[in-house]
Design an enzyme around this catalytic site. Structure first.
Site, mmCIF file in Angstrom:
data_model
loop_
_atom_site.group_PDB
_atom_site.id
_atom_site.type_symbol
_atom_site.label_atom_id
_atom_site.label_comp_id
_atom_site.label_asym_id
_atom_site.label_seq_id
_atom_site.Cartn_x
_atom_site.Cartn_y
_atom_site.Cartn_z
ATOM 1 N N SER A 282 0.835 -1.188 0.000
ATOM 2 C CA SER A 282 0.000 0.000 0.000
ATOM 3 C C SER A 282 0.871 1.239 0.000
ATOM 4 C CB SER A 282 -0.916 0.007 1.213
ATOM 5 O OG SER A 282 -0.144 -0.040 2.373
ATOM 6 N N PRO A 363 -7.840 -0.017 -6.723
ATOM 7 C CA PRO A 363 -7.490 1.143 -5.896
ATOM 8 C C PRO A 363 -8.575 1.452 -4.857
ATOM 9 C CG PRO A 363 -8.269 1.882 -8.033
ATOM 10 C CD PRO A 363 -8.237 0.376 -8.087
ATOM 11 N N ARG A 365 -7.616 3.681 -1.464
ATOM 12 C CA ARG A 365 -7.223 4.974 -0.892
ATOM 13 C C ARG A 365 -7.041 6.038 -1.961
ATOM 14 N NH1 ARG A 365 -2.964 4.159 2.965
ATOM 15 N NH2 ARG A 365 -3.334 2.024 2.361
ATOM 16 N N CYS A 441 -7.638 8.201 26.232
ATOM 17 C CA CYS A 441 -6.736 7.901 27.343
ATOM 18 C C CYS A 441 -5.540 7.085 26.869
ATOM 19 C CB CYS A 441 -7.492 7.149 28.428
ATOM 20 S SG CYS A 441 -8.942 8.035 28.960
ATOM 21 N N GLU A 442 -4.811 7.618 25.915
ATOM 22 C CA GLU A 442 -3.617 6.967 25.371
ATOM 23 C C GLU A 442 -2.656 8.076 25.007
ATOM 24 O OE1 GLU A 442 -2.931 3.712 24.637
ATOM 25 O OE2 GLU A 442 -4.886 2.977 25.307
ATOM 26 N N TYR A 471 -9.661 4.700 5.118
ATOM 27 C CA TYR A 471 -9.176 4.020 6.326
ATOM 28 C C TYR A 471 -9.272 4.867 7.596
ATOM 29 C CZ TYR A 471 -7.536 0.983 2.673
ATOM 30 O OH TYR A 471 -7.495 0.174 1.561
HETATM 31 C C1 LIG Z 1 -6.524 -3.128 0.834
HETATM 32 C C2 LIG Z 1 -6.575 -3.769 -0.481
HETATM 33 C C3 LIG Z 1 -6.714 -2.991 -1.623
HETATM 34 C C4 LIG Z 1 -6.764 -1.486 -1.596
HETATM 35 O O1 LIG Z 1 -5.594 -0.910 -1.139
HETATM 36 P P1 LIG Z 1 -5.413 0.682 -1.245
HETATM 37 O O2 LIG Z 1 -4.115 0.945 -0.585
HETATM 38 O O3 LIG Z 1 -6.558 1.293 -0.517
HETATM 39 O O4 LIG Z 1 -5.430 1.018 -2.691
HETATM 40 C C5 LIG Z 1 -6.816 -3.640 -2.835
HETATM 41 N N1 LIG Z 1 -6.775 -4.989 -2.915
HETATM 42 C C6 LIG Z 1 -6.638 -5.769 -1.828
HETATM 43 C C7 LIG Z 1 -6.600 -7.226 -1.985
HETATM 44 C C8 LIG Z 1 -6.526 -5.180 -0.574
HETATM 45 O O5 LIG Z 1 -6.375 -5.955 0.494
#
Ligand SMILES: *Cc1c(COP(=O)(O)O)cnc(C)c1O
Length: 518
Positions: A282, A363, A365, A441-442, A471
């Site tokens: 990622s 994709p 994020r 509380c951290e 996320y």
């Molecule tokens: C988390 C995930 C994604 C998306 O990842 P991003 O960083 O949000 O683009 C795509 N495919 C799989 C299998 C994932 O676990």
């Protein structure tokens, strides 16, 4: 070198603050910083014009109005906060849609005319029925990773054939539900699961469309990728032959879990093996990791054809496309990734003498991350004395907001960096190195580790933390029994709630001691 620069900076810092404008709020022990603060990371630029927004961090439709207020999708943040409360997740619908479209266009163009590309929106980044519909309306498919995510995609009436189901430990119920709904593909993660999918498909009287998730031995994150033979992780099927396997001159994958899975899937009566899948990491900025992974999987496709006379029709190269969380990040346009990848795929397919398979990517994020901004209200501020790099005493300002790790866990989970701006009014005065913290509380409850904020920042000011569309809501919790914030979409000067703010009553309702009273 870096050390020495730090020290020189520290010496300058020992001088009294200067350059303050009349009427400015100067707190005791606060350093007003002209140059970089010795506690600041090297990438953090001292702001010269704090009213400016860093374009790459914000939705494309963000700007400041003539009163200095941040405006998102045509709605100013004070109005948003007054209507919906804080903390508040705000998502620009137009920005989400245009990023989604950009992936479809870039990848379709790069792979034309040989093949089509399916862009799966990775729902785990942020999923609601509206978001799933936006993705579908822009021509994307939707990836889910649990029964709950699948339920949302189905509730959004995304065409089942355009939904995928992931997960390294799918329950039988999840698999059966996917099969009965007629979803487009199940991404199998293990030999065990392959056998269960076959069995469950037999009982349901259907054929399961399956992709195999492989671990190509390529881990990518941000600027680099690492190639390893053995991947020490829970996901996928390795391409590396097990140590007791016989070597096969013609097939370097013989004896690997991936090869066994392909053979099992081809032989299974109730499985239709659609192709191979990988997801290499990622927050990836450069195309090389994707290229290496694609070449390996295409190598396997070539061996499958040579051995079994079958050309598997699909290849999924996963998600992980990086975004800018701070000014230090410079992600590439999807077009650049798509073109590099298309070149690598063509070369590898030519070498294997196979047709370019139908390509998919996932994709998450990169579509919703930059479209989202979190708004918080400032509460308590504190200047804390800290030992500097050369033993001098420095000061760091802690700015506490009305949320924290319950609405953004990425700091705690990944040491993630974020940025922030004073959002509700004109920015005036000088800046002080600040750390934005939550109310949990951290002590690790940090939202933005390092940011220059105006010295005039005061209680009830609004802060905006950009690049929080992905996320953040999906990882949110009730820690300290804070109610999870609402998610609102903004577009054309109006806001609408996508996900309602949680209430104390809803939290109490789960508690049987309370429920027993009614
Ligand atoms: C988390 C995930 C994604 C998306 O990842 P991003 O960083 O949000 O683009 C795509 N495919 C799989 C299998 C994932 O676990």
């Amino acid at each position: 070198m870096a050390q020495r620069r730090h020290r020189a900076g520290a010496a300058q810092r020992a001088r009294p603050t200067r350059g303050l404008r009349a009427g400015e709020d100067v707190r005791p022990m606060t350093e007003t910083v002209a140059g970089p603060h010795p506690l600041a990371p090297e990438w953090l630029r001292p702001l010269t014009d704090s009213a400016a927004l860093e374009d790459k961090l914000f939705p494309a439709d963000a700007h400041r109005d003539d009163q200095g207020r941040l405006v998102l999708g045509g709605v100013d943040v004070e109005t948003l906060a007054a209507q919906h409360g804080t903390p508040l997740y705000v998502i620009s619908e137009d920005d989400f849609r245009s990023r989604a479209r950009a992936f479809v266009e870039a990848f379709s163009e790069a792979f034309a005319p040989e093949t089509d590309v399916d862009v799966f929106y990775a729902g785990k980044a942020f999923l609601s029925t509206h978001a799933a519909r936006w993705a579908a309306e822009e021509g994307l498919c939707v990836d889910t990773a649990s029964g709950g995510e699948l339920a949302v995609a189905l509730a959004a009436e995304v065409e089942p054939a355009r939904i995928g189901l992931h997960g390294n430990n799918k329950s039988d119920a999840e698999i059966v539900r996917a099969l009965k709904a007629g979803i487009g593909r199940i991404i199998a993660d293990s030999l065990d699961e392959l056998a269960r999918i076959d069995q469950l498909a037999r009982s349901a009287g259907v054929t399961a469309p399956v992709m195999l998730r492989l671990t190509p031995g390529v881990h990518a994150s941000t600027h680099e990728y690492i190639a390893t033979a053995h991947e020490d992780q829970k996901f996928g099927l390795s391409l590396t032959p097990s140590s007791d396997a016989d070597t096969d001159q013609e097939n370097p994958y013989a004896g690997s879990p991936a090869w066994s899975a392909v053979e099992h899937a081809l032989a299974a009566e109730h499985i239709e093996l659609r192709g191979l899948h990988c997801h290499i990491g990622s927050q990836i900025f450069e195309p090389e990791g994707f290229e290496v992974a694609a070449a390996k999987l295409i190598g396997l496709l070539g061996r499958v054809r040579a051995r079994h006379g079958v050309e598997l029709p699909e290849l999924d190269l996963g998600g992980g496309h990086g975004i800018a969380y701070t000014e230090a990040d410079s992600p590439r346009h999807p077009r650049q990734i798509a073109q590099a990848l298309a070149g690598a795929v063509r070369t590898a397919c030519d070498a294997e003498g196979i047709e370019v398979p139908r390509i998919s990517i996932e994709p998450g994020r990169a579509i919703v991350g930059p479209a989202g901004v979190t708004l918080y209200r400032v509460g308590v501020q504190k200047d804390v004395q800290v030992d500097g790099p050369s033993g001098e005493t420095l000061s760091r300002r802690y700015v506490a907001v009305d949320g924290g790790m319950s609405d953004n866990a990425r700091g705690v989970l990944y040491d993630a960096d974020y940025s922030a701006v004073l959002a509700g009014r004109k920015v005036t005065g000088n800046h002080v190195l600040s750390r934005i913290v939550g109310k949990h509380c951290e002590s690790g409850d940090i939202v933005v580790r390092d940011v220059y904020l105006p010295t005039t920042t005061a209680r009830d000011d609004l802060l905006a933390v950009p690049a929080t569309g992905a996320y953040c809501h999906s990882l949110s919790s009730n820690y300290n029994l804070l109610a999870r914030p609402a998610v609102v979409a903004v577009k054309d000067g109006a806001s609408r709630v996508l996900i309602r703010r949680e209430t104390e009553e809803q939290m109490l309702r789960r508690d049987t001691g309370f429920a027993a009273q009614d």
